[in-house]
Motif scaffolding. Structure first.
Motif, mmCIF file in Angstrom:
data_model
loop_
_atom_site.group_PDB
_atom_site.id
_atom_site.type_symbol
_atom_site.label_atom_id
_atom_site.label_comp_id
_atom_site.label_asym_id
_atom_site.label_seq_id
_atom_site.Cartn_x
_atom_site.Cartn_y
_atom_site.Cartn_z
ATOM 1 N N GLU A 32 0.849 -1.234 0.021
ATOM 2 C CA GLU A 32 -0.284 0.104 -0.002
ATOM 3 C C GLU A 32 0.961 1.231 0.012
ATOM 4 N N HIS A 34 0.998 5.255 0.867
ATOM 5 C CA HIS A 34 0.584 6.338 1.475
ATOM 6 C C HIS A 34 0.523 7.670 0.706
ATOM 7 N N ALA A 37 0.285 10.901 5.932
ATOM 8 C CA ALA A 37 0.627 10.404 6.949
ATOM 9 C C ALA A 37 0.208 11.394 8.024
ATOM 10 N N ILE A 82 5.512 3.650 6.279
ATOM 11 C CA ILE A 82 5.801 4.568 5.214
ATOM 12 C C ILE A 82 7.417 4.611 5.074
ATOM 13 N N VAL A 87 6.116 10.373 0.671
ATOM 14 C CA VAL A 87 4.483 10.665 1.099
ATOM 15 C C VAL A 87 4.285 12.078 0.886
#
Length: 169
Positions: A32, A34, A37, A82, A87
């Motif tokens: 997955e 992100h 965050a 992460i 991000v």
């Protein structure tokens, strides 16, 4: 035609299901990505937008914060998810007194993180501390200023260093 499964075959199938399926689901979850965050922490201890390296090329933590022990696992899990990903927005939120404060980092990449589980050492500390190496291109630090105004410090990381712009919002 009937099929007979021996105990050995059933046991092998059960073990395979217990070992393989969780690792496959974890691998799928790890894939997955992100785009944002957000961490709610007890207190921000320090932040330097620039990642510093010593003479041996080792990086030093440029972000440190405290968490309450009940939130430490959740924070560790998010940082694990992460790490080594870019991000778009990484927010750290904390409250000191009645005022909310925040650090927002854009285009952030967590390179390394460690936790000192101080709450478990029996020294009367009811918090855990995280050290993080995080790179970002720019961001914003919002803190309460004089009276009801909010002080905002925007930063931008450039090849020549960090440029800060402070203003009252």
């Amino acid at each position: 035609m009937s099929m007979v499964i021996s105990r050995r075959q059933a046991l092998v199938g059960l073990v395979a299901g217990l070992v393989v399926l969780p690792s496959v689901s974890f691998a799928a979850r790890r894939q997955e990505t992100h785009t944002a965050a957000r961490l709610e922490v007890a207190d921000l201890l320090s932040f330097d937008p620039m990642v510093r390296r010593d003479l041996n090329g080792e990086t030093h933590f440029n972000l440190a914060f405290r968490t309450e022990p009940r939130h430490t696992g959740r924070v560790m899990e998010l940082l694990d998810e992460i790490t080594a990903q870019s991000v778009a927005e990484f927010d750290i939120i904390w409250t000191r007194g009645a005022e909310g404060q925040s650090l927002t980092m854009f285009n952030a990449t967590v390179r390394l993180h460690e936790c000192a589980y101080l709450s478990q050492q029996g020294r009367g500390q009811n918090y855990d501390e995280f050290g993080v190496v995080v790179e970002s291109t720019h961001g914003s630090l919002r803190r309460p200023a004089v009276s009801a105004a909010v002080g905002v410090s925007d930063y931008r990381v450039t090849p020549s260093g960090v440029q800060w712009e402070r203003r009252i919002a």
